[in-house]
Design an enzyme around this catalytic site. Structure first.
Site: not given
Ligand code: NAD
Length: 472
Positions: A65-66, A71, A95, A107, A363
């Site tokens: 909460h700083h 977010k 981040k 989160k 965002s």
């Molecule tokens: P998403 O659900 O759109 O896509 C994830 C993909 O990974 C899916 O297609 C899934 O089938 C695939 N997957 C799952 N297990 C797998 C494996 N063992 N091997 C290969 N592929 C696999 O999710 P996303 O939003 O792309 O998020 C992916 C990562 O990025 C997460 O760690 C998330 O926390 C991080 N992230 C996402 C955002 C965002 O804006 N969406 C922002 C920052 C970080």
């Protein structure tokens, strides 16, 4: 992920402690930065389409909460647990600090495999979850602002907004209660691809650092780099696409059902369509199959980008990884044990908490747009075009020469929303990269880029706490 004894929050704490040694903050402040400020565990029932009742397990964690609001995304996955959500919330705090986004980390997670629920069931779960957050003041434009993450997207964000607005009639800033919304519902152009684009901008900046590249036997620049990406979801797909457009060669792509490899390079869009059509990434024409998806992580390449889930490269498989640079597009794909292996091997790990900050950066732009109630570029676009046209006219008159047609269009163009979002993101990623690299270079004892990134984050959050004072 699969390892039951693995604590993701423990891994984040370990990295934090390693970096804290390189800062001057007293123990109490470090403790306050590290812990989670608030953890909300939720259980609620929903009625499935077949009439049965199911109890849903969900979480929202406000790590710090700083700064407010908090977010961070909302994840829908069968593996969701409190430890994971706490770790992801903590990463959000660091981040945001690194990319100078004035939010605390948060989160959310719902423990479901979204593929096993109908759209109607998912809507009920999302709306009920939102209602539970409202009850405890865990959502709102000034308190806590969710966004998409693994397993969620624009559709879920629109449901959240609609539920929030319905329960806050007349709240003029209601659209700022969630980001990653469809553009028609107050979203910002460029948010969908923002995380992948940020990963590209961050790694591009690193690729232009001559000393870093030479040390690993690589040429500078993105052009011609051999890149492999794990996960073809929002982040992975867009990252691969931007690398491809930037002149890199995508030679490996992995999904959970398997992976494909081609030294000639893969057409990312064609692979995406092939998977959509056949239901599998495997058997893409001209590519080699890996039935065991994780085998792809061990192939020789210039840049390896895990963009799926945490804990995919650990002490067990790290010694077999042959990439020269690893870009953490996912959150927490490497364990602290893997980090130690890569430090010894001289493999550069570009850490998650800054590399995938493109999502939260855009965002932040979306949230500002919602609070200001005006689209980016709306006021200045025409003014800029008129001014550019006038300057160009004057230059042509004075020089007696005409500018080429393509150039003319480029010079005249006033900024659209997406232009401003992309340039704001590029600037953010570029300055964050340099800030971390400068911190790393300023102390030769800092062992890796992750530790340097934590040092930058701890110093910023620490300064915030120190200047705020501690509420008695
Ligand atoms: P998403 O659900 O759109 O896509 C994830 C993909 O990974 C899916 O297609 C899934 O089938 C695939 N997957 C799952 N297990 C797998 C494996 N063992 N091997 C290969 N592929 C696999 O999710 P996303 O939003 O792309 O998020 C992916 C990562 O990025 C997460 O760690 C998330 O926390 C991080 N992230 C996402 C955002 C965002 O804006 N969406 C922002 C920052 C970080």
């Amino acid at each position: 992920m699969a390892d039951k004894n693995y604590s993701f929050f423990g891994a984040v704490e370990k990295s934090f402690n390693k970096a804290a040694e390189f800062t001057k903050w007293e123990r109490g402040i470090l403790e306050q930065i590290k812990i989670c400020n608030a953890v909300y565990q939720i259980r609620f029932p929903i009625k499935r389409d077949d009439g049965s009742i199911e109890v849903i397990e969900a979480y929202r964690v406000q790590h710090s909460h700083h700064k407010t609001p908090c977010k961070g995304g909302i994840r829908f996955a069968a593996e969701v647990n409190q430890d994971e959500v706490m770790a992801l919330a903590a990463l959000m705090t660091y981040k945001c600090a690194i990319v100078n986004v004035p939010f605390g980390g948060g989160k959310g997670g719902i423990k479901i495999n979204p593929k096993k629920y109908s759209a109607y069931e998912l809507e009920k779960i999302t709306r009920r979850y939102t209602a539970e957050l409202i009850k405890k003041n865990f959502i709102g434009p000034g308190t806590d602002v969710p966004a998409p993450d693994y397993g969620t997207g624009e559709r879920e964000m629109a449901w959240i907004l609609d539920t929030y607005s319905a329960m806050h009639p007349g709240e003029i800033d209601a659209a700022g209660c969630v980001t990653g919304k469809p553009v028609t519902q107050g979203g910002v152009r460029g948010r969908r691809e923002a995380t992948g684009l940020g990963v590209f901008f961050g790694l591009k900046e690193v690729c232009h650092m001559k000393d870093i590249m030479e040390k690993r036997g690589l040429t500078t620049g993105v052009e011609g780099k051999r890149v492999a990406v794990q996960g073809l979801g929002n982040v992975g797909y867009n990252t691969a696409k931007f690398f491809s457009e930037g002149g890199a060669k995508i030679i490996g792509l992995a999904e959970y059902e398997g992976a494909i490899w081609s030294e000639k390079g893969l057409d990312v869009e064609a692979v995406f369509q092939h998977r959509k059509k056949t239901g599998s990434i495997l058997n893409f024409p001209g590519a080699h199959n890996f039935d065991k998806s994780s085998d792809m992580l061990e192939m020789e390449c210039d840049i390896l980008i895990p963009a799926a889930l945490e804990n995919v490269i650990n002490g067990e498989n790290a010694p077999r990884v042959k990439a020269k640079i690893i870009g953490e597009a996912a959150n927490g794909p490497l364990t602290p044990e893997a980090d130690e292996v890569f430090i010894k091997k001289g493999i550069l790990v570009v850490p998650d908490m800054y590399l995938n900050a493109g999502g939260v950066t855009v965002s932040y732009f979306e949230w500002l747009k919602n609070l200001s109630h005006v689209r980016y570029g709306r006021l200045e676009k025409r003014f800029t075009e008129n001014l550019n046209s006038h300057i160009l006219g004057q230059l042509e008159e004075l020089s007696g020469k005409k500018v080429k047609e393509g150039e003319r269009e480029f010079i005249m163009h006033g900024p659209d929303e997406v232009d401003l979002v992309y340039s704001g993101l590029e600037e953010t990623m570029s300055s964050a990269t340099h800030e971390i690299m400068d911190a790393w270079k300023s102390n030769p004892k800092i062992p890796d880029m992750r530790t340097a990134a934590y040092v930058v984050a701890i110093n910023k959050v620490g300064t915030s706490y120190a200047e705020l004072g501690i509420f008695p």
